[in-house]
Every structure is written in C-alpha cells, then in structure tokens.
Design a protein around this motif. Structure first.
Motif, mmCIF file in Angstrom:
data_model
loop_
_atom_site.group_PDB
_atom_site.id
_atom_site.type_symbol
_atom_site.label_atom_id
_atom_site.label_comp_id
_atom_site.label_asym_id
_atom_site.label_seq_id
_atom_site.Cartn_x
_atom_site.Cartn_y
_atom_site.Cartn_z
ATOM 1 N N GLY A 171 0.816 -1.193 0.000
ATOM 2 C CA GLY A 171 0.000 0.000 0.000
ATOM 3 C C GLY A 171 0.849 1.242 0.000
ATOM 4 N N ILE A 172 0.198 2.340 -0.283
ATOM 5 C CA ILE A 172 0.777 3.680 -0.119
ATOM 6 C C ILE A 172 -0.200 4.380 0.803
ATOM 7 C CG2 ILE A 172 1.408 5.836 -1.253
ATOM 8 C CD1 ILE A 172 2.046 4.213 -3.760
ATOM 9 N N ASP B 184 -3.370 -7.524 4.485
ATOM 10 C CA ASP B 184 -4.190 -8.027 3.371
ATOM 11 C C ASP B 184 -4.276 -9.549 3.324
ATOM 12 O OD1 ASP B 184 -4.800 -5.477 2.402
ATOM 13 O OD2 ASP B 184 -3.091 -5.454 1.041
ATOM 14 N N GLY B 185 -4.534 -10.184 4.458
ATOM 15 C CA GLY B 185 -4.692 -11.629 4.470
ATOM 16 C C GLY B 185 -3.436 -12.414 4.790
ATOM 17 N N PRO C 83 2.839 -8.009 13.924
ATOM 18 C CA PRO C 83 2.609 -7.274 12.675
ATOM 19 C C PRO C 83 3.274 -5.899 12.726
ATOM 20 C CG PRO C 83 0.646 -7.240 14.032
ATOM 21 C CD PRO C 83 1.620 -8.151 14.718
ATOM 22 N N PRO C 84 3.608 -5.323 11.572
ATOM 23 C CA PRO C 84 4.282 -4.024 11.544
ATOM 24 C C PRO C 84 3.330 -2.860 11.811
ATOM 25 C CG PRO C 84 3.921 -4.814 9.326
ATOM 26 C CD PRO C 84 3.466 -5.901 10.240
ATOM 27 N N TYR D 236 4.740 0.532 1.186
ATOM 28 C CA TYR D 236 5.267 -0.710 1.730
ATOM 29 C C TYR D 236 4.781 -1.911 0.940
ATOM 30 C CZ TYR D 236 0.758 -1.872 3.869
ATOM 31 O OH TYR D 236 -0.561 -2.193 4.072
ATOM 32 N N THR D 237 5.576 -2.970 0.971
ATOM 33 C CA THR D 237 5.210 -4.269 0.413
ATOM 34 C C THR D 237 5.760 -5.333 1.345
ATOM 35 O OG1 THR D 237 5.300 -3.466 -1.863
ATOM 36 C CG2 THR D 237 5.434 -5.832 -1.551
ATOM 37 N N ILE D 238 4.902 -6.282 1.701
ATOM 38 C CA ILE D 238 5.320 -7.408 2.532
ATOM 39 C C ILE D 238 4.977 -8.680 1.779
ATOM 40 C CG2 ILE D 238 5.015 -8.602 4.749
ATOM 41 C CD1 ILE D 238 4.124 -5.842 5.880
#
Length: 126
Positions: A39-40, A55-56, A107-108, A121-123
């Motif tokens: 997300g941004i 997101d799941g 979780p972050p 970010y992207t995880i």
C-alpha cells in the motif's frame, strides 16, 4: 521454485578518513507463498503507531518487507506494538528506503514524527 526473491544491497560512505564499502551484491531467497500485502498510506503521529494492513497475510507467514518514506520533510518509524506500546526498529528519514525480513510474531506498525507522512510498503508472504 527457488530464489524467487532477489535483494541487491550496498552501503557506501566516504567522509574525511571514514571509508565504508559493504557491497554484498545480490542475495537470493525462496518465496514459499504467493501473496503480498502492499500500500501507499498516510501515517499519522498517533501514539502507539498505526497498523499496516497485511491483506490476508498472517504474522506466521510474513517474509521480506520493503518500506519507503515518500515524505519530503518528516521521518517515519517502523516497529511493532506490544500491549499498546510502540517499539520502533527502524527510522526512515524523508525519501529513505529499507528492506528487512519481518519477525514472524508481531505485525508491523508505523509512526510519523511531527506531521503525517506517506509510506509505501510491500510485505511478501513467506
């Protein structure tokens, strides 16, 4: 499959008599999962930090994460929240980026300093 993730890193600093050149090159890693959360988002200065959406992805499957502070002025801290207390493990000044492998327990969260910042970010699921 193997080595679906590649991370290229180099930390170089030169000032006066200081010279640091940690050039690891590319590190490859396996990607067991096939999903990601990204997300941004606008991160406020709210005490305790703001949870980043997974997101799941469960905390048990968090893997590599990419963070980028898009703000041009203020810094953002990345960390975890334990019993409503925010513990930062990273600080990104305006425009800075970081790549880390996430702890698969908490979780972050993110916390802006002074004013809200935009965080990309992207995880990856591991």
């Amino acid at each position: 499959m193997a080595s679906e993730i590649s991370v290229t890193t180099r930390l170089y600093a030169k000032k006066s008599f200081l010279l640091v050149d940690n050039n690891v090159g590319t590190v490859n890693a396996d990607l067991s999962g096939s999903t990601s959360a990204s997300g941004i988002v606008s991160i406020p200065t709210t005490a305790g930090g703001t949870a980043l959406s997974l997101d799941g992805i469960t905390t048990a499957t968090m893997g590599y994460a990419f963070f980028r502070n898009i703000d041009s002025t203020n810094y953002v801290q990345i960390g975890v929240q334990i019993s409503t207390v925010f513990y930062a493990f990273a600080k990104l000044k305006a425009g800075e980026v970081a790549v880390v492998r996430m702890n698969q327990t908490n979780p972050p969260f993110a916390l802006a300093n002074t004013a809200a910042v935009v965080l990309q970010y992207t995880i990856l699921a591991d």
